[in-house]
Scaffold this motif. Structure first.
Motif, PDB file in Angstrom:
ATOM      1  N   GLY A 124       0.794  -1.218   0.000  1.00 34.32           N
ATOM      2  CA  GLY A 124       0.000   0.000   0.000  1.00 34.32           C
ATOM      3  C   GLY A 124       0.822   1.262   0.000  1.00 34.32           C
ATOM      4  O   GLY A 124       0.293   2.354   0.199  1.00 34.32           O
ATOM      5  N   GLN A 125       2.133   1.139  -0.248  1.00 31.67           N
ATOM      6  CA  GLN A 125       3.021   2.307  -0.245  1.00 31.67           C
ATOM      7  C   GLN A 125       3.295   2.724  -1.695  1.00 31.67           C
ATOM      8  O   GLN A 125       4.421   2.661  -2.183  1.00 31.67           O
ATOM      9  CB  GLN A 125       4.325   1.979   0.477  1.00 31.67           C
ATOM     10  CG  GLN A 125       4.136   1.526   1.921  1.00 31.67           C
ATOM     11  CD  GLN A 125       5.454   1.225   2.599  1.00 31.67           C
ATOM     12  OE1 GLN A 125       6.311   2.102   2.742  1.00 31.67           O
ATOM     13  NE2 GLN A 125       5.631  -0.015   3.027  1.00 31.67           N
ATOM     14  N   GLY A 126       2.235   3.139  -2.385  1.00 28.24           N
ATOM     15  CA  GLY A 126       2.345   3.465  -3.797  1.00 28.24           C
ATOM     16  C   GLY A 126       3.304   4.604  -4.083  1.00 28.24           C
ATOM     17  O   GLY A 126       4.044   4.568  -5.071  1.00 28.24           O
ATOM     18  N   VAL A 127       3.310   5.617  -3.230  1.00 29.70           N
ATOM     19  CA  VAL A 127       4.205   6.768  -3.445  1.00 29.70           C
ATOM     20  C   VAL A 127       5.653   6.336  -3.361  1.00 29.70           C
ATOM     21  O   VAL A 127       6.491   6.695  -4.196  1.00 29.70           O
ATOM     22  CB  VAL A 127       3.905   7.878  -2.419  1.00 29.70           C
ATOM     23  CG1 VAL A 127       4.926   9.000  -2.542  1.00 29.70           C
ATOM     24  CG2 VAL A 127       2.487   8.420  -2.623  1.00 29.70           C
ATOM     25  N   GLN A 128       5.982   5.524  -2.357  1.00 29.21           N
ATOM     26  CA  GLN A 128       7.361   5.045  -2.187  1.00 29.21           C
ATOM     27  C   GLN A 128       7.755   4.121  -3.339  1.00 29.21           C
ATOM     28  O   GLN A 128       8.914   4.123  -3.779  1.00 29.21           O
ATOM     29  CB  GLN A 128       7.518   4.324  -0.854  1.00 29.21           C
ATOM     30  CG  GLN A 128       7.371   5.226   0.366  1.00 29.21           C
ATOM     31  CD  GLN A 128       5.932   5.333   0.846  1.00 29.21           C
ATOM     32  OE1 GLN A 128       4.982   5.190   0.058  1.00 29.21           O
ATOM     33  NE2 GLN A 128       5.753   5.601   2.125  1.00 29.21           N
ATOM     34  N   MET A 142       2.282   1.448 -12.732  1.00 31.41           N
ATOM     35  CA  MET A 142       1.966   1.863 -11.367  1.00 31.41           C
ATOM     36  C   MET A 142       1.128   3.128 -11.361  1.00 31.41           C
ATOM     37  O   MET A 142       0.163   3.242 -10.603  1.00 31.41           O
ATOM     38  CB  MET A 142       3.264   2.077 -10.577  1.00 31.41           C
ATOM     39  CG  MET A 142       3.969   0.798 -10.208  1.00 31.41           C
ATOM     40  SD  MET A 142       5.455   1.114  -9.227  1.00 31.41           S
ATOM     41  CE  MET A 142       5.891  -0.559  -8.759  1.00 31.41           C
ATOM     42  N   ARG A 143       1.481   4.078 -12.200  1.00 33.85           N
ATOM     43  CA  ARG A 143       0.701   5.317 -12.254  1.00 33.85           C
ATOM     44  C   ARG A 143      -0.744   4.993 -12.676  1.00 33.85           C
ATOM     45  O   ARG A 143      -1.702   5.532 -12.110  1.00 33.85           O
ATOM     46  CB  ARG A 143       1.328   6.301 -13.235  1.00 33.85           C
ATOM     47  CG  ARG A 143       2.700   6.836 -12.801  1.00 33.85           C
ATOM     48  CD  ARG A 143       3.055   8.083 -13.587  1.00 33.85           C
ATOM     49  NE  ARG A 143       4.440   8.470 -13.442  1.00 33.85           N
ATOM     50  CZ  ARG A 143       4.970   9.054 -12.367  1.00 33.85           C
ATOM     51  NH1 ARG A 143       4.208   9.280 -11.307  1.00 33.85           N
ATOM     52  NH2 ARG A 143       6.251   9.385 -12.322  1.00 33.85           N
ATOM     53  N   TRP A 144      -0.884   4.125 -13.663  1.00 31.21           N
ATOM     54  CA  TRP A 144      -2.217   3.750 -14.124  1.00 31.21           C
ATOM     55  C   TRP A 144      -3.014   3.086 -13.001  1.00 31.21           C
ATOM     56  O   TRP A 144      -4.161   3.447 -12.738  1.00 31.21           O
ATOM     57  CB  TRP A 144      -2.100   2.819 -15.324  1.00 31.21           C
ATOM     58  CG  TRP A 144      -3.412   2.251 -15.760  1.00 31.21           C
ATOM     59  CD1 TRP A 144      -3.953   1.050 -15.399  1.00 31.21           C
ATOM     60  CD2 TRP A 144      -4.378   2.876 -16.605  1.00 31.21           C
ATOM     61  NE1 TRP A 144      -5.183   0.878 -15.976  1.00 31.21           N
ATOM     62  CE2 TRP A 144      -5.469   1.987 -16.720  1.00 31.21           C
ATOM     63  CE3 TRP A 144      -4.426   4.085 -17.288  1.00 31.21           C
ATOM     64  CZ2 TRP A 144      -6.588   2.279 -17.491  1.00 31.21           C
ATOM     65  CZ3 TRP A 144      -5.548   4.371 -18.055  1.00 31.21           C
ATOM     66  CH2 TRP A 144      -6.611   3.486 -18.147  1.00 31.21           C
ATOM     67  N   GLU A 145      -2.404   2.099 -12.344  1.00 31.77           N
ATOM     68  CA  GLU A 145      -3.122   1.349 -11.314  1.00 31.77           C
ATOM     69  C   GLU A 145      -3.366   2.194 -10.069  1.00 31.77           C
ATOM     70  O   GLU A 145      -4.252   1.878  -9.275  1.00 31.77           O
ATOM     71  CB  GLU A 145      -2.347   0.074 -10.967  1.00 31.77           C
ATOM     72  CG  GLU A 145      -2.363  -0.933 -12.115  1.00 31.77           C
ATOM     73  CD  GLU A 145      -1.611  -2.209 -11.798  1.00 31.77           C
ATOM     74  OE1 GLU A 145      -1.612  -2.627 -10.621  1.00 31.77           O
ATOM     75  OE2 GLU A 145      -1.018  -2.797 -12.722  1.00 31.77           O
ATOM     76  N   ASN A 146      -2.583   3.274  -9.899  1.00 33.37           N
ATOM     77  CA  ASN A 146      -2.829   4.198  -8.793  1.00 33.37           C
ATOM     78  C   ASN A 146      -3.870   5.251  -9.146  1.00 33.37           C
ATOM     79  O   ASN A 146      -4.145   6.148  -8.360  1.00 33.37           O
ATOM     80  CB  ASN A 146      -1.517   4.885  -8.368  1.00 33.37           C
ATOM     81  CG  ASN A 146      -0.579   3.936  -7.648  1.00 33.37           C
ATOM     82  OD1 ASN A 146      -0.997   2.905  -7.132  1.00 33.37           O
ATOM     83  ND2 ASN A 146       0.699   4.277  -7.615  1.00 33.37           N
TER      84      ASN A 146
END
Length: 595
Positions: free
Chosen positions: A224-228, A253-257
């Motif tokens: 759950g640490q998408g930014v990191q 990652m950008r898409w899935e976030n």
């Protein structure tokens, strides 16, 4: 008068150069030595190793064969010759050479280990496991041995065993980067909470390693640490802005976030900085195609073809995406002058021919694919559609035999189902469907679901395994010509497993699973539907819409909790949309254990 060089000194010098990695200097020294003395097995052996290091495989083979003829009982020569044969893809010969080397020296453990590694590499995982187990009393203090045991366990889908073996490798060598990375990867596959910590340790041992960096990002994202996770990739891209795999992972990652508008901005920046890098454009087209952004993919491919006129792959990409959009004229013009002639290009063109109703041409292309790749799932799937469209009875042989498609009830305690459901929901953390998958309006888990460490999933996995075994045993008889039934008498294993969660409006596009023999849908939670309404039904056998074939599904299956559906992976399948509520499933592919 100048004395001639001492042959012993020249040989020692050549060995020094070889061990230092200077194969060119080693080869020059050996050439000088060969002019001074008659052929000698040690010199021929070293010459073969030098040629192998230089990539001169034929020269290396000649030298090895000469050395073996002069010293037929020398196990070291035989073992290294086997390594060369393995590198050349001559696997059967390599195994025989390893066995002869071991017979010449039963204590030659490195040859025995290399033989086991080769067995594992060519898919004989059970044989490799047996060979490795026999070596444990003599090699149990060796990190390379335990790394081999761990890799073999992963291939056998024994992920807990793999983690334990990597742990043993670290007992033998705390600094083993292979073991650190391997253990981190297993922890990620099993969904363990400390995976990111171990990827960090692996990265400390191998700074900047791209595969480890991606693993770290995946582990952070899973936590759950998408930014990191994004930052980990960005930091390495700062040192290597054209790192294509990193750019691809970052876009995913950008898409899935949830960043649908700017998911590809890093690609755009890299392309502007490196306009002569064709590979960047290939990767962006793959992303756009995987997101059904076919118009964008056509434009990217068209621009790339103009910038790189001698790269025909861009014309193929433009043709593929134009065909999906229904631009037949553009696709036809591109295929007519395409300078690629490979099974992949034939497969793509076959789809185009089907759209145009040119079934004979499509069938000829698919037959050519299967001559090269007899198990190609995509080719069989398209061939099956052609046979159905033309009322060719072979479609019954391929997909219509009783027992190929089946439904079974999963026998599991209701409390265990409730616990597994909670666990599965916890795993669905992304906000958008993954790129390149069939999910639309939903989420899909990563990793090997059936290897997950959460004990709440174990009863579900066990129940599904029993149902698959029952289905496998009930398949029609062995048929050497059939893409599934040719494997009928082999053992099976899960080649992938995951969970999909669809909410209102979510569905699966009609697709196939190219790496399976059997595919599946196991229903855990299904939305309530009015009587007589099929709801988010599973359609097996309906073609993708872009193929323009008016064929009804072979079967339409109403989802119900606890039902497992199994069918050949060569069958296209998709779902009707979820109108409201939740559809939570477990899915997997089944493959045969190689003989």
């Amino acid at each position: 008068m100048i004395a001639p060089p001492d042959p012993n000194q020249l040989f020692a010098q050549a060995e020094h150069y070889f061990r230092a990695g200077d194969a060119q200097a080693a080869g020059q020294t050996l050439d000088q030595l060969a002019r001074l003395i008659p052929p000698h097995p040690a010199v021929l052996h070293l010459s073969a190793l030098v040629a192998k290091q230089l990539g001169e495989h034929i020269k290396a083979m000649t030298a090895f064969q000469a050395a073996r003829k002069m010293a037929p009982g020398e196990a070291q020569i035989g073992g290294n010759y086997a390594n060369l044969l393995a590198d050349m893809g001559r696997f059967d010969e390599a195994l025989l050479e390893f066995e002869q080397a071991i017979a010449n020296d039963p204590g030659f453990d490195q040859a025995a280990l290399n033989r086991a590694l080769l067995l594992d590499a060519i898919g004989r995982h059970v044989d490799a496991a047996e060979a490795l187990a026999q070596l444990e009393p003599r090699m149990g203090n060796s990190a390379p041995y335990w790394n081999a045991r761990a890799a073999n366990a992963r291939h056998l889908r024994l992920f807990a065993n793999a983690g334990a073996a990597y742990g043993q490798a670290l007992v033998c060598d705390q600094a083993s980067s292979k073991a650190l990375h391997g253990l981190a990867r297993v922890k990620l596959e099993r969904g363990e909470s400390d995976a990111a910590l171990w990827f960090g340790k692996a990265l400390d041992a191998s700074p900047g390693d791209p595969a480890i960096t991606i693993g770290l990002a995946r582990a952070l994202q899973a936590d759950g640490q998408g930014v990191q996770a994004v930052r980990a990739i960005e930091q390495r891209l700062g040192r290597d802005p054209q790192w294509i795999e990193g750019l691809t992972i970052l876009a995913e990652m950008r898409w899935e976030n949830g960043d649908g508008a700017g998911f590809d901005r890093d690609f755009r920046k890299a392309m502007a900085q490196a306009p002569d890098n064709a590979a960047l454009r290939h990767a962006l087209i793959d992303l756009q195609t995987g997101l059904d952004q076919h118009a964008s993919a056509v434009e990217t491919a068209r621009e790339a073809a103009a910038a790189f006129p001698h790269n025909p792959a861009f014309a193929l990409a433009e043709a593929v995406n134009a065909g999906v959009l229904g631009d037949m004229a553009r696709a036809e013009a591109l295929y007519a002058k395409l300078e690629i002639d490979t099974p992949d290009s034939w497969l793509h063109e076959a789809r185009h021919r089907i759209r145009r109703g040119e079934m004979d041409r499509a069938q000829a292309l698919l037959t050519a694919v299967l001559e090269r790749r007899p198990g190609d799932v995509g080719a069989w799937a398209l061939l099956g559609l052609i046979w159905r469209a033309e009322a060719d009875e072979r479609h019954v042989w391929l997909h219509g035999q009783p027992g190929l498609i089946g439904t079974r009830t999963i026998l599991i305690d209701p409390d265990a189902v409730a616990a597994a459901t909670t666990s599965l929901r916890d795993l669905h953390r992304s906000r958008a469907h993954p790129i390149g998958q069939s999910v639309r309006g939903g989420t899909q888990t990563r990793g090997m679901l059936f290897a997950h460490h959460d004990p709440r999933l174990a009863p579900l996995t066990a129940a599904i395994s029993k149902a698959v075994e029952a289905h496998w045993q009930a398949l029609p008889a062995f048929d050497a010509a059939h893409p599934l039934l040719r494997h009928r008498d082999q053992s099976w294993h899960f080649s992938g497993s995951w969970s999909v969660r669809l909410l209102g409006g979510g569905f699966h596009t009609h697709h196939i699973h190219p790496n399976g023999l059997l595919s599946s849908a196991c229903y855990i939670v299904v939305p309530e539907t009015p009587p007589g309404d099929v709801g988010p039904a599973l359609e097996i056998g309906r073609p993708p819409a872009d193929l323009l074939l008016d064929l009804a599904p072979l079967e339409t299956i109403q989802p119900s909790p606890g039902t497992l559906v199994l069918f050949p992976s060569t069958l296209f399948h998709g779902t009707r949309p979820v109108r409201s509520g939740e559809r939570l499933t477990v899915a997997f592919d089944v493959a045969a254990v190689p003989l």
